[in-house]
Design an enzyme around this catalytic site. Structure first.
Site, PDB file in Angstrom:
ATOM      1  N   ARG A  53       1.092  -1.021  -0.281  1.00 26.76           N
ATOM      2  CA  ARG A  53      -0.032  -0.598   0.129  1.00 26.76           C
ATOM      3  C   ARG A  53       0.833   0.791  -0.500  1.00 26.76           C
ATOM      4  NH1 ARG A  53      -1.720   2.981   4.615  1.00 26.76           N
ATOM      5  NH2 ARG A  53      -1.145   1.317   5.583  1.00 26.76           N
ATOM      6  N   TYR A 106     -16.075  15.413 -16.783  1.00 28.60           N
ATOM      7  CA  TYR A 106     -16.305  13.894 -16.589  1.00 28.60           C
ATOM      8  C   TYR A 106     -17.159  13.858 -15.412  1.00 28.60           C
ATOM      9  CZ  TYR A 106     -16.025   9.086 -15.359  1.00 28.60           C
ATOM     10  OH  TYR A 106     -16.150   7.621 -15.500  1.00 28.60           O
ATOM     11  N   ASP A 178      -6.871  17.967 -15.704  1.00 27.26           N
ATOM     12  CA  ASP A 178      -7.146  16.583 -16.480  1.00 27.26           C
ATOM     13  C   ASP A 178      -6.938  16.545 -17.936  1.00 27.26           C
ATOM     14  OD1 ASP A 178      -8.232  13.845 -17.067  1.00 27.26           O
ATOM     15  OD2 ASP A 178     -10.100  13.918 -15.518  1.00 27.26           O
ATOM     16  N   LYS A 203      -7.491   4.655 -20.011  1.00 24.50           N
ATOM     17  CA  LYS A 203      -8.300   5.233 -20.913  1.00 24.50           C
ATOM     18  C   LYS A 203      -7.056   4.819 -22.315  1.00 24.50           C
ATOM     19  CE  LYS A 203     -11.676   6.410 -19.331  1.00 24.50           C
ATOM     20  NZ  LYS A 203     -11.924   6.425 -17.782  1.00 24.50           N
TER      21      LYS A 203
END
Length: 388
Positions: A53, A106, A178, A203
């Site tokens: 983590r 988005y 973004d 993407k």
């Protein structure tokens, strides 16, 4: 190194076995040689890994690669694109702070702010960030972040990143971009003045529709440490197998993008002449309102097309039900072509008023172009439009 060389080689650590690709370190924890080494690693006095983590060699290799591609100080990978968005909000905004953002952002990015961050006293304003006068007027004394999506999803509105950075910095705020729709192949926001850049690597960066993930790249060490610390404590960390798949896909980003945007250019020109198409929004078309701006700050128009079929929502639905080659699915940036209806799918949770404010009209169709033969894609659209 040049960009394509970085795609293949940046971030790959030396491996004792001589492996030319980064191994998948599928482990939750790492053993220390002795108690002192463990203490030193936790104290930050010695390099090395502790717990996946906190850091993992496979994930770190990807992070170093993307940081170099974006010309940033450091990168932090997350388990999803929204994991990256959530981390940015949580790390950079406090109770009583204000954020200005792109209206056509988005959908889930806006919902997270409007329905959840607002519960903790964070305020937000949404507008066309391409309107620099409106952007400047929206800044308040408590504005800490200007959050820009450029090109925006799915309206394909471009924001002048350098100008937005100047406005944000004059007010003492940070500019976050973004960069999902462009990828570092076509646009480098940090070079244009941004402080933080993020991606849904689901993407274009991954490019094969088989991984969900996100990355956050910071311009400075201070910002990188703040963002990374938030991922470590909240836990939206990337899995090493995810990272391995993304690293594999990333190597072909340029050649995939080159083919996809060449296809998109031909398809956009064809759609623009089709009698059943109301309008087409593609950055490579001179008819696009920000065509010149896109040419200045991007290395290419990308592979995303938005268009509206005459006849509104019903006609658009018939079109999407009639395509045979393009998949009716959300997401984008993969080798396969996808088609979807944002108003009823990706942006439905925003509400109609917010959607229209961001340029997401009821009949807008989003067409994410892949690397298939362009003649086949056009033939597929042609037969589908014949049914409209």
């Amino acid at each position: 190194m040049g960009f394509n060389t970085k795609l293949v080689h940046a971030g790959i650590p030396e491996d004792a076995t001589g492996s030319v690709t980064t191994p998948v370190y599928q482990t939750s924890t790492f053993a220390f040689r002795n108690a002192q080494q463990g203490a030193d690693r936790f104290a930050g006095k010695a390099p090395g890994f502790i717990y996946s983590r906190i850091g993992n060699p496979t994930v770190c290799a990807l992070e170093e690669n993307v940081a170099e591609l974006e010309n940033g100080f450091g990168c932090t990978a997350t388990s999803s694109g929204m994991g990256a968005v959530s981390t940015v909000y949580m790390a950079l905004l406090n109770q009583g702070d204000h954020m200005v953002s792109t209206a056509g952002v988005y959908g889930p990015s806006r919902v997270l702010m409007d329905k959840h961050m607002s519960r903790f006293g964070v305020e937000s304003t949404y507008l066309d960030t391409n309107d620099l006068a409106a952007l400047k007027a929206a800044i308040r004394p408590n504005t800490k972040v200007v959050y820009v999506e450029s090109p925006s999803n799915p309206s394909m509105i471009v924001t002048d990143i350098a100008a937005a950075a100047a406005i944000a910095h004059e007010a003492g705020a940070l500019l976050v971009v973004d960069n999902t729709f462009a990828s570092p192949c076509l646009q480098k926001p940090l070079d244009l003045g941004a402080d933080v850049v993020l991606h849904s690597i689901t993407k274009f960066i991954n490019g094969h529709a088989d991984v969900v993930g996100g990355v956050i790249v910071a311009k400075t060490e201070e910002l990188h440490k703040k963002l990374r610390a938030m991922v470590v404590i909240m836990g939206p960390c990337m899995d090493p197998h995810q990272a391995s798949l993304v690293s594999r896909g990333l190597k072909t980003l340029s050649i995939r993008m080159e083919r996809a945007q060449a296809n998109a250019m031909q398809i956009a020109l064809w759609l623009e002449k089709h009698p059943k198409v109301e309008w087409v929004s593609f950055l490579g078309l001179p008819s696009h309102p920000q065509h010149d701006l896109a040419k200045r700050q991007m290395a290419g128009p990308g592979a995303m097309i938005s268009f509206e079929v005459k006849g509104g929502v019903e006609a658009g639905a018939r079109l999407m039900d009639s395509v045979k080659l393009a998949a009716l699915a959300v997401s984008l940036g993969g080798v396969e072509t996808l088609i979807c209806h944002p108003a009823s799918m990706t942006h439905a949770s925003m509400g109609r008023e917010a959607r229209l404010e961001g340029g997401v009209t009821d009949g807008l169709v989003r067409y994410a172009v892949g690397i298939e033969d362009v003649e086949d894609l056009i033939a597929d659209l042609d037969q589908a439009l014949a049914n409209v």
